[in-house]
Design a protein around this motif. Sequence first.
Motif, short mmCIF file in Angstrom:
data_model
loop_
_atom_site.label_atom_id
_atom_site.label_comp_id
_atom_site.label_asym_id
_atom_site.label_seq_id
_atom_site.Cartn_x
_atom_site.Cartn_y
_atom_site.Cartn_z
N UNK A 51 0.84 -1.20 0.00
CA UNK A 51 0.00 0.00 0.00
C UNK A 51 0.87 1.25 0.00
N UNK A 52 1.95 1.22 0.77
CA UNK A 52 2.86 2.35 0.83
C UNK A 52 3.46 2.64 -0.55
N UNK A 53 3.94 1.61 -1.23
CA UNK A 53 4.57 1.80 -2.54
C UNK A 53 3.54 2.25 -3.58
N UNK A 54 2.34 1.71 -3.51
CA UNK A 54 1.30 2.18 -4.43
C UNK A 54 1.00 3.66 -4.19
N UNK A 55 1.04 4.06 -2.94
CA UNK A 55 0.82 5.47 -2.62
C UNK A 55 1.93 6.33 -3.18
N UNK A 56 3.18 5.89 -3.03
CA UNK A 56 4.31 6.63 -3.58
C UNK A 56 4.15 6.78 -5.09
N UNK A 57 3.73 5.71 -5.73
CA UNK A 57 3.55 5.73 -7.19
C UNK A 57 2.41 6.67 -7.60
N UNK A 58 1.38 6.74 -6.76
CA UNK A 58 0.20 7.56 -7.09
C UNK A 58 0.35 9.02 -6.70
N UNK A 59 1.35 9.38 -5.92
CA UNK A 59 1.48 10.76 -5.43
C UNK A 59 1.47 11.83 -6.52
N UNK A 60 2.09 11.60 -7.68
CA UNK A 60 2.06 12.66 -8.71
C UNK A 60 0.66 13.08 -9.12
N UNK A 61 -0.31 12.18 -8.99
CA UNK A 61 -1.69 12.49 -9.39
C UNK A 61 -2.53 13.02 -8.24
N UNK A 68 -0.79 11.98 3.47
CA UNK A 68 -1.08 10.63 2.99
C UNK A 68 0.17 9.75 3.07
N UNK A 69 1.31 10.30 2.68
CA UNK A 69 2.56 9.54 2.74
C UNK A 69 2.90 9.16 4.17
N UNK A 71 11.88 9.16 1.72
CA UNK A 71 12.70 10.36 1.65
C UNK A 71 12.58 11.07 0.30
N UNK A 72 12.43 10.27 -0.76
CA UNK A 72 12.41 10.83 -2.11
C UNK A 72 11.00 11.01 -2.67
N UNK A 73 10.01 10.49 -1.98
CA UNK A 73 8.66 10.40 -2.56
C UNK A 73 8.09 11.76 -2.95
N UNK A 74 8.22 12.75 -2.09
CA UNK A 74 7.60 14.05 -2.37
C UNK A 74 8.30 14.76 -3.54
N UNK A 75 9.64 14.71 -3.56
CA UNK A 75 10.38 15.31 -4.67
C UNK A 75 10.10 14.54 -5.96
N UNK A 76 10.06 13.24 -5.85
CA UNK A 76 9.75 12.40 -7.01
C UNK A 76 8.37 12.75 -7.56
N UNK A 77 7.40 12.94 -6.66
CA UNK A 77 6.04 13.27 -7.09
C UNK A 77 6.00 14.60 -7.84
N UNK A 78 6.78 15.58 -7.37
CA UNK A 78 6.83 16.88 -8.05
C UNK A 78 7.36 16.71 -9.47
#
Length: 265
Positions: free
Chosen positions: A84-94, A103-104, A142-149
């Motif tokens: 669920x965590x990884x799916x959330x990371x993947x979905x963050x850009x949207x 959410x993260x 650590x990278x999820x938010x920057x990655x999402x941007x």
Amino acid sequence: MQLEQAVAATSALTTLITVPATLLAAHWARRSADKAASATVAAGADQSQATVAAAQLQERAAREESLESARRSAYSAFLSAVDVFVRTVTALPDIPIASRRELLDQKATAVVQARANVAVLGPLPILRQLEKVAKQCTELEKLALRRAVLRSALNALEDAWCPRNAEWCQDPHHNSAHAAWNLLCEWGRLEDEERWEKLDFLEFLLRDSHAMDTEQIKHVLEVANSVVFWDEMIGGLVRDPLLERFQAVRDAFIDVAYGSLDLVA
């Protein structure tokens, strides 16, 4: 008179002989009874010990079965949490920027809690692999938010390309979107001085593309000031290095954890 005396003497002798014989018979009867009683006690003790041993084995088997069941549940809950965590990371850009961090944090906290449940149950080989999965989740967090941007910006720029031929299009906004996309993709491989010189140009391209609003452009420029793991966050058309590393340690955890339970994940 002599006859009577002889009879009396015979009777007395018979009595003397009969009494010891009776006593001897009583003695052997008592010994037999004692032996029988001892044998009964010994048999009872053996049976009691066997019963206790059987009960102990049954109790141990029940504990082991209960522990195995608890481990199975803990492993399953941990895998569910990390997925669920990884799916959330993947979905963050949207997901809207304002909602991403909360959410993260929720999904990352669920991973920590599930990890603690596994850590209590062990065993050691599982804990070693557990730490590898947890480490990859921490790196992703650590990278999820920057990655999402970055991913959100790239998606928006792609949507702003010319719908016919992006490379030969003469529309200035389409061209800016295409040029900004290319510049972001190579940003992490530029020298520091070159990035500094092109930062204003990147901002111009982002604005001129009409692909995103002012707030989104601001976040992209903030991320552009640090290029650590840049290429990994952007990924490629096919490969996604961050998720590939996560998938590798996740698969290894399944092999170790469910292999120890003789189960198939």
